[in-house]
Write an enzyme that holds these catalytic residues in place. Structure first.
Site, PDB file in Angstrom:
ATOM      1  N   CYS A  16      40.372  36.907  44.278  1.00 15.08           N
ATOM      2  CA  CYS A  16      41.246  35.789  44.059  1.00 15.08           C
ATOM      3  C   CYS A  16      41.775  35.421  45.477  1.00 15.08           C
ATOM      4  O   CYS A  16      41.357  34.517  45.858  1.00 15.08           O
ATOM      5  CB  CYS A  16      42.632  36.489  43.118  1.00 15.08           C
ATOM      6  SG  CYS A  16      43.336  35.169  42.118  1.00 15.08           S
ATOM      7  N   HIS A  32      39.647  38.391  38.473  1.00 21.97           N
ATOM      8  CA  HIS A  32      40.168  39.818  38.908  1.00 21.97           C
ATOM      9  C   HIS A  32      39.396  40.849  38.069  1.00 21.97           C
ATOM     10  O   HIS A  32      39.541  41.374  37.234  1.00 21.97           O
ATOM     11  CB  HIS A  32      41.613  39.950  38.514  1.00 21.97           C
ATOM     12  CG  HIS A  32      42.387  39.219  39.144  1.00 21.97           C
ATOM     13  ND1 HIS A  32      43.256  39.741  40.397  1.00 21.97           N
ATOM     14  CD2 HIS A  32      42.978  37.943  39.221  1.00 21.97           C
ATOM     15  CE1 HIS A  32      43.970  38.882  40.819  1.00 21.97           C
ATOM     16  NE2 HIS A  32      43.756  37.769  40.372  1.00 21.97           N
ATOM     17  N   GLU A  63      39.608  43.864  39.118  1.00 20.07           N
ATOM     18  CA  GLU A  63      40.244  45.117  39.207  1.00 20.07           C
ATOM     19  C   GLU A  63      41.655  44.918  38.038  1.00 20.07           C
ATOM     20  O   GLU A  63      42.780  45.885  38.091  1.00 20.07           O
ATOM     21  CB  GLU A  63      41.054  45.335  40.572  1.00 20.07           C
ATOM     22  CG  GLU A  63      42.255  44.489  40.968  1.00 20.07           C
ATOM     23  CD  GLU A  63      42.097  43.042  40.917  1.00 20.07           C
ATOM     24  OE1 GLU A  63      42.983  42.402  41.719  1.00 20.07           O
ATOM     25  OE2 GLU A  63      40.903  42.503  40.704  1.00 20.07           O
TER      26      GLU A  63
END
Length: 272
Positions: A136, A236, A238
């Site tokens: 990002c 993302h 994560e």
């Protein structure tokens, strides 16, 4: 600077000390605070950062936090001792750093000091040809560090973030460029990812190649044309609400490269 701040103890899980002595060392660069941080963004940063550390631990890496908003910044040369570097998300990149000097709608979290520090870190990582995974904001900084620009505020934006009164993060379909590193890692050319961004890569830096695009043409991933293992993704992986399988594939491929091990999923295309 915001009074709100993610505490390292909230995001670094137990278990790193139990890894074998030869486990690869990976620096995780993230700002634990930024201007205008709200309770909502604090919780997102806490959750995403912890998930990233957990994914690195699960893949067998020893992760070390580097706070790009710290009062006393880690000297950039210290990253030379790491086997790889991970850049996480956060606030907007200062537009002046890529030649934009006008008003930016929906701007948040701009921290010029952190931006300049991160750009210096990225350029050092590239000079040393260390493995780099940039997520990002990290992906945007990678493009700026290499001479590219950003789209200051996406319009239309509906594919990339939630609207007013809705959660900012949503599922987004992206196309992975055939033969790109991310396509080889995930083993397919379409993926559902977690997105929540209002900025994106604009003019792609000459040293980078497009690796993923959204259905509206917005660049969602890049990779370095010459360095051994440099990958930027706008989404993302994560986000704990996203695909755990895809997260594991990406982090395991990254850690394998940092450890100097072969990563089959990064070498051969796989069927979905």
């Amino acid at each position: 600077m915001s009074a709100l701040r993610v505490e390292p103890a909230e995001v670094i899980p137990a278990g790193f000390a139990e890894l074998p002595a030869g486990a690869p060392r990976i620096a995780v660069v993230v700002s634990l605070t930024f201007p205008g941080m709200t309770a909502q963004t604090l919780e997102l940063m806490r959750r995403f950062t912890r998930t990233a550390f957990e994914a690195l631990l699960a893949a067998g890496a020893r992760a070390e936090l580097v706070d790009s908003a710290a009062a006393d910044l880690l000297p950039p040369a210290e990253l030379a001792g790491c086997d790889g570097v991970l850049f996480l998300g956060g606030g907007d990149v200062d537009g002046a750093l890529y030649g934009h000097h006008g008003y930016v709608p929906n701007s948040y979290g701009v921290d010029r000091r952190a931006d300049e520090y991160c750009l210096e870190l990225i350029r050092g990582v590239l000079d040393r040809d260390q493995p780099l995974l940039a997520i990002c904001r990290g992906s945007q900084l990678l493009n700026v560090a290499c001479g590219g620009t950003l789209v200051p505020d996406l319009d239309p934006w509906q594919l990339h973030r939630g609207g007013p009164g809705k959660p900012i993060f949503l599922d987004e379909e992206v196309s992975l460029v055939p033969g790109s590193r991310i396509a080889r890692i995930l083993g397919r050319e379409r993926a559902t990812v977690r997105s929540g961004h209002h900025q994106a890569v604009g003019t792609v830096a000459p040293a980078l190649a497009v690796a993923a695009v959204a259905d509206d043409g917005v660049v969602e991933g890049t990779e370095h044309r010459e360095k051994s293992w440099v990958l930027g993704v706008q989404w993302h992986p994560e986000d704990s609400d996203g695909s755990a399988g895809d997260r594991a594939l990406l982090f395991e491929a990254f850690v394998a490269r940092c450890a100097g091990r072969p990563a089959p999923a990064d070498a051969l295309a796989r069927t979905s």
